[in-house]
Design an enzyme around this catalytic site. Structure first.
Site, PDB file in Angstrom:
ATOM      1  N   ASP A  68       0.829  -1.201   0.000  1.00 58.83           N
ATOM      2  CA  ASP A  68       0.000   0.000   0.000  1.00 58.83           C
ATOM      3  C   ASP A  68       0.861   1.248   0.000  1.00 58.83           C
ATOM      4  OD1 ASP A  68       1.001  -0.267   2.555  1.00 58.83           O
ATOM      5  OD2 ASP A  68      -0.919  -0.523   3.533  1.00 58.83           O
ATOM      6  N   ASN A 137      -7.025  -2.738  14.766  1.00 58.49           N
ATOM      7  CA  ASN A 137      -8.417  -3.101  14.460  1.00 58.49           C
ATOM      8  C   ASN A 137      -8.498  -4.259  13.463  1.00 58.49           C
ATOM      9  OD1 ASN A 137      -7.622  -1.941  12.085  1.00 58.49           O
ATOM     10  ND2 ASN A 137      -9.044  -0.214  12.157  1.00 58.49           N
ATOM     11  N   HIS A 139      -6.891  -4.453  10.547  1.00 64.45           N
ATOM     12  CA  HIS A 139      -6.727  -4.147   9.121  1.00 64.45           C
ATOM     13  C   HIS A 139      -5.430  -4.760   8.595  1.00 64.45           C
ATOM     14  CE1 HIS A 139      -4.501  -0.302  10.366  1.00 64.45           C
ATOM     15  NE2 HIS A 139      -3.701  -0.751   9.414  1.00 64.45           N
ATOM     16  N   GLU A 144      -9.604  -1.717   5.725  1.00 66.02           N
ATOM     17  CA  GLU A 144     -10.119  -1.394   7.053  1.00 66.02           C
ATOM     18  C   GLU A 144     -11.416  -2.153   7.335  1.00 66.02           C
ATOM     19  OE1 GLU A 144      -8.580   0.299   9.258  1.00 66.02           O
ATOM     20  OE2 GLU A 144      -7.741   2.178   8.503  1.00 66.02           O
TER      21      GLU A 144
HETATM   22  C1  GLP Z   1      -0.366   0.606   8.669  1.00 66.77           C
HETATM   23  C2  GLP Z   1      -0.048  -0.188   7.404  1.00 66.77           C
HETATM   24  C3  GLP Z   1      -0.202  -1.663   7.618  1.00 66.77           C
HETATM   25  C4  GLP Z   1       0.455  -2.072   8.922  1.00 66.77           C
HETATM   26  C5  GLP Z   1      -0.265  -1.433  10.074  1.00 66.77           C
HETATM   27  C6  GLP Z   1       0.310  -1.781  11.433  1.00 66.77           C
HETATM   28  O1  GLP Z   1      -1.616   1.211   8.669  1.00 66.77           O
HETATM   29  N1  GLP Z   1      -0.810   0.216   6.273  1.00 66.77           N
HETATM   30  O2  GLP Z   1       0.359  -2.359   6.504  1.00 66.77           O
HETATM   31  O3  GLP Z   1       0.435  -3.467   9.063  1.00 66.77           O
HETATM   32  O4  GLP Z   1      -0.244  -0.024   9.915  1.00 66.77           O
HETATM   33  O5  GLP Z   1       1.418  -0.978  11.696  1.00 66.77           O
HETATM   34  P1  GLP Z   1       2.417  -1.178  12.894  1.00 66.77           P
HETATM   35  O6  GLP Z   1       3.288  -2.322  12.527  1.00 66.77           O
HETATM   36  O7  GLP Z   1       3.182   0.116  12.951  1.00 66.77           O
HETATM   37  O8  GLP Z   1       1.615  -1.444  14.109  1.00 66.77           O
END
Ligand code: GLP
Length: 240
Positions: A68, A137, A139, A144
């Site tokens: 993404d 959450n 995602h 989402e």
């Molecule tokens: C972001 C990314 C995800 C990632 C998530 C968790 O929103 N788009 O790909 O897995 O956050 O991030 P973190 O590893 O910083 O908790």
């Protein structure tokens, strides 16, 4: 059944994941890797850089597609995922940057950018190994929670909780982009193998639901149970 590897520390989780990537790259030096951002995979990227520096692995012929990107955003912006990947991984290994791909977050036509990303992924062949983090959450990518999910790459609105969680990378929550271009559920589930990383107690609920074997669009990671080759590498504190 999802394979689960429980590790004691973040360091151990990162090393276990890096070893799995190294093995895949050694057995398939031209493979397509699906890569993720966020804090969770940072340790894995650091371990892979060390492995590269020790001469244990080369990424010379590897192709990569990132899950993404914020939208719209310039690739040179410090908070873009392109910038994150360059500074935390690509600049330190021998990958050819021309072989590293992101959704085109500068294209004013988000639908066109999404279709083109799907085409690009298909033209590269199968994603052999997709790395995933998980949002609090549930995602994955920027898919989402909601009453429906999209199969393919699309423009997505970030939920308020994701904006809050990701605001730590920006000077204020107001600066967090509200939209992104993200692979969809089918894009992700089409990968041959998936490694899901989770660390920290704030991920407990998402991990619990992911392992529950109940598919629920209010927790997108639950769809991973549809895939035959998912390995969850998780620190003990992210399990109940
Ligand atoms: C972001 C990314 C995800 C990632 C998530 C968790 O929103 N788009 O790909 O897995 O956050 O991030 P973190 O590893 O910083 O908790």
């Amino acid at each position: 059944m999802m394979k689960v590897i429980v590790t004691g520390t973040y360091e151990e989780m990162s090393l276990t994941a890096a070893e799995a990537v190294r093995e895949r790259v050694l057995s398939s030096p031209r493979c397509v890797l699906g890569l993720a951002t966020g804090s969770t995979p940072l340790g894995m990227y650091a371990k892979l850089i060390e492995m590269y520096q020790r001469g244990e692995v080369s990424f010379k012929d590897i192709r990569s597609v990132n899950l993404d990107e914020y939208y719209p955003i310039s690739p040179s912006a410090r908070c873009s995922y392109r910038y994150y990947m360059d500074t935390n991984f690509f600049n330190h290994i021998d990958i050819d940057k021309a072989n590293t791909h992101f959704p085109d977050a500068e294209n004013e036509d988000s639908e066109k950018a999404s279709t083109e990303y799907e085409k690009l992924i298909s033209s590269l062949g199968k994603i052999e190994l997709q790395i995933l983090g998980i949002g609090r959450n549930g995602h994955i990518g920027f898919n989402e929670p909601g009453s429906f999910l999209y199969p393919l790459t699309h423009m997505a609105r970030l939920s308020e909780s994701t904006v809050r969680a990701n605001s730590r990378f920006f000077s204020s929550p107001a600066d967090v982009p509200r939209f992104s271009l993200t692979m969809g559920m089918k894009t992700i589930l089409s990968a041959s193998g998936i490694i899901l990383l989770a660390s920290g107690k704030e991920k407990r609920e998402a991990v619990r639901r992911t392992l529950s074997s109940v598919i629920d669009t209010s927790c997108p990671s639950t769809l991973l149970c549809l895939h035959d080759d998912v390995t969850l590498i998780v620190t003990r504190d992210a399990l109940e």
